[in-house]
Design a protein around this motif. Structure first.
Motif, mmCIF file in Angstrom:
data_model
loop_
_atom_site.group_PDB
_atom_site.id
_atom_site.type_symbol
_atom_site.label_atom_id
_atom_site.label_comp_id
_atom_site.label_asym_id
_atom_site.label_seq_id
_atom_site.Cartn_x
_atom_site.Cartn_y
_atom_site.Cartn_z
ATOM 1 N N ARG A 38 39.994 5.478 52.705
ATOM 2 C CA ARG A 38 38.819 5.777 52.501
ATOM 3 C C ARG A 38 38.993 7.404 51.969
ATOM 4 O O ARG A 38 38.554 7.904 50.997
ATOM 5 C CB ARG A 38 37.930 6.200 53.517
ATOM 6 N N LYS A 39 39.911 8.211 52.438
ATOM 7 C CA LYS A 39 40.093 9.482 51.753
ATOM 8 C C LYS A 39 40.743 9.251 50.555
ATOM 9 O O LYS A 39 40.469 10.122 49.798
ATOM 10 C CB LYS A 39 41.302 10.374 52.906
ATOM 11 N N GLN A 103 27.287 -0.594 44.756
ATOM 12 C CA GLN A 103 27.638 -1.537 46.173
ATOM 13 C C GLN A 103 28.411 -0.785 47.036
ATOM 14 O O GLN A 103 28.216 -0.867 48.368
ATOM 15 C CB GLN A 103 28.692 -2.568 45.537
ATOM 16 N N ASP A 104 28.872 0.317 46.914
ATOM 17 C CA ASP A 104 30.021 1.217 47.636
ATOM 18 C C ASP A 104 29.264 2.344 48.048
ATOM 19 O O ASP A 104 29.757 3.117 49.342
ATOM 20 C CB ASP A 104 31.368 1.212 47.000
ATOM 21 N N TRP A 105 28.740 3.094 47.197
ATOM 22 C CA TRP A 105 28.353 4.745 47.175
ATOM 23 C C TRP A 105 26.994 5.064 47.429
ATOM 24 O O TRP A 105 26.141 4.306 46.857
ATOM 25 C CB TRP A 105 28.873 5.471 46.119
ATOM 26 N N VAL A 106 26.868 5.918 48.215
ATOM 27 C CA VAL A 106 25.333 6.428 48.458
ATOM 28 C C VAL A 106 25.441 8.154 48.184
ATOM 29 O O VAL A 106 26.374 8.863 48.686
ATOM 30 C CB VAL A 106 24.593 5.999 49.650
ATOM 31 N N GLY A 107 24.521 8.498 47.433
ATOM 32 C CA GLY A 107 24.451 9.913 47.127
ATOM 33 C C GLY A 107 23.122 10.453 47.091
ATOM 34 O O GLY A 107 22.072 10.000 47.042
ATOM 35 N N ALA A 108 23.047 11.986 47.236
ATOM 36 C CA ALA A 108 21.791 12.661 47.004
ATOM 37 C C ALA A 108 22.037 13.869 46.809
ATOM 38 O O ALA A 108 23.126 14.442 47.106
ATOM 39 C CB ALA A 108 21.266 12.682 48.670
ATOM 40 N N SER A 122 28.456 2.518 54.008
ATOM 41 C CA SER A 122 28.798 2.134 55.350
ATOM 42 C C SER A 122 28.823 3.060 56.331
ATOM 43 O O SER A 122 28.715 2.811 57.433
ATOM 44 C CB SER A 122 30.098 1.371 55.487
ATOM 45 N N LEU A 123 29.271 4.376 55.905
ATOM 46 C CA LEU A 123 29.087 5.580 56.858
ATOM 47 C C LEU A 123 27.731 6.054 57.233
ATOM 48 O O LEU A 123 27.261 6.733 58.286
ATOM 49 C CB LEU A 123 30.050 6.747 56.473
ATOM 50 N N VAL A 124 26.739 5.691 56.413
ATOM 51 C CA VAL A 124 25.380 6.348 56.461
ATOM 52 C C VAL A 124 24.512 5.116 56.973
ATOM 53 O O VAL A 124 24.033 5.331 58.315
ATOM 54 C CB VAL A 124 24.835 6.991 55.348
ATOM 55 N N ALA A 134 21.713 15.829 53.946
ATOM 56 C CA ALA A 134 21.917 16.057 55.340
ATOM 57 C C ALA A 134 22.668 15.155 56.085
ATOM 58 O O ALA A 134 23.749 15.119 56.787
ATOM 59 C CB ALA A 134 20.877 16.735 56.092
ATOM 60 N N GLU A 135 22.244 13.640 55.693
ATOM 61 C CA GLU A 135 22.637 12.546 56.603
ATOM 62 C C GLU A 135 24.206 12.372 56.002
ATOM 63 O O GLU A 135 25.200 11.962 56.577
ATOM 64 C CB GLU A 135 21.893 11.356 56.401
ATOM 65 N N ILE A 136 24.405 12.475 54.450
ATOM 66 C CA ILE A 136 25.686 12.390 53.899
ATOM 67 C C ILE A 136 26.584 13.492 54.590
ATOM 68 O O ILE A 136 27.906 12.994 54.725
ATOM 69 C CB ILE A 136 25.739 12.290 52.492
ATOM 70 N N THR A 137 26.295 14.771 54.729
ATOM 71 C CA THR A 137 27.160 15.760 55.002
ATOM 72 C C THR A 137 27.295 15.568 56.568
ATOM 73 O O THR A 137 28.741 16.089 56.895
ATOM 74 C CB THR A 137 26.781 17.187 54.587
ATOM 75 N N ALA A 138 26.616 15.091 57.065
ATOM 76 C CA ALA A 138 26.992 14.703 58.600
ATOM 77 C C ALA A 138 27.977 13.949 58.920
ATOM 78 O O ALA A 138 28.629 13.923 59.808
ATOM 79 C CB ALA A 138 25.621 14.542 59.255
ATOM 80 N N THR A 139 28.327 13.015 57.954
ATOM 81 C CA THR A 139 29.290 11.949 58.071
ATOM 82 C C THR A 139 30.673 12.801 58.385
ATOM 83 O O THR A 139 31.616 12.333 58.649
ATOM 84 C CB THR A 139 29.515 10.995 57.139
ATOM 85 N N GLY A 140 30.986 13.872 57.550
ATOM 86 C CA GLY A 140 32.006 14.658 57.423
ATOM 87 C C GLY A 140 33.131 13.817 56.502
ATOM 88 O O GLY A 140 34.226 14.491 56.530
ATOM 89 N N CYS A 141 32.602 13.275 55.680
ATOM 90 C CA CYS A 141 33.385 12.419 54.818
ATOM 91 C C CYS A 141 32.809 12.126 53.392
ATOM 92 O O CYS A 141 32.126 10.970 53.307
ATOM 93 C CB CYS A 141 33.711 10.981 55.469
ATOM 94 N N TYR A 142 32.961 13.069 52.443
ATOM 95 C CA TYR A 142 32.178 12.706 51.357
ATOM 96 C C TYR A 142 32.646 13.706 50.286
ATOM 97 O O TYR A 142 33.689 14.627 50.227
ATOM 98 C CB TYR A 142 30.696 13.223 51.540
ATOM 99 N N VAL A 143 32.267 13.575 48.909
ATOM 100 C CA VAL A 143 32.550 14.322 47.712
ATOM 101 C C VAL A 143 31.355 14.976 47.467
ATOM 102 O O VAL A 143 30.358 14.824 47.374
ATOM 103 C CB VAL A 143 33.074 13.224 46.330
#
Length: 167
Positions: A38-39, A103-108, A122-124, A134-143
């Motif tokens: 994932r990284k 299919q893979d990414w979600v962004g905001a 799948s992380l959100v 806020a939901e995306i940054t809460a995962t700690g795994c994002y661009v």
């Protein structure tokens, strides 16, 4: 009569115990593969975003709008200071695969729309196509893509992958 040679039960048990010990010490090394994958995917997405932003900037320079303080459209991509804006009309249109039906990414975009964050669906919310920044940054795994703020401050992209948060 010849005596047949073979392994005794004790020898077999010792071999099985040794293999078990090796498996226990080696398993953690291989268990972290999903996190590493994932990284690596996030690094690839970062490269795609940087490449797309560079191409859009080049097109902006050709059109003479790379210093524009107001939003300008270049090849159907919203730009500011020549770089894509941090929203659906900017960086999302510039990078193939970031659309809302991806299919893979979600962004905001963040509240001020100066940043755009992307992570794995799948992380959100696996069954949903929307998420807040806020939901995306809460995962700690994002661009994170930050749009340009001036002529001398270009757009930036960074990967955030805290520890084992990309599981």
């Amino acid at each position: 009569m010849k005596r047949q040679g073979g392994f005794t039960l004790i020898e077999l048990v010792v071999v099985i115990v040794i293999l078990g010990i090796l498996a226990v010490t080696a398993a953690p090394k291989f268990m972290n593969l999903q996190n590493d994958a994932r990284k690596a995917s996030l690094e690839g997405l970062k490269g795609s975003i940087q490449g797309a932003a560079g191409i859009v900037y080049g097109k902006s320079a050709i059109n003479g709008v790379e210093t524009s303080k107001t939003a300008t459209t270049v090849d159907n991509v919203s730009t500011i200071f020549g770089y894509p804006t941090a929203n659906a009309n900017g960086i999302v249109k510039a990078v193939s695969g970031l659309e809302t039906d991806s299919q893979d990414w979600v962004g905001a975009s963040t509240d001020g729309e100066a940043d755009y964050v992307v992570t794995f669906k799948s992380l959100v919310k696996p069954a949903d196509t929307t998420a807040t920044a806020a939901e995306i940054t809460a995962t700690g795994c994002y661009v994170e893509y930050k749009q340009a703020t001036s002529v001398s401050a270009a757009a930036t992209t960074k990967v955030v992958a805290d520890g084992n948060s990309c599981k």
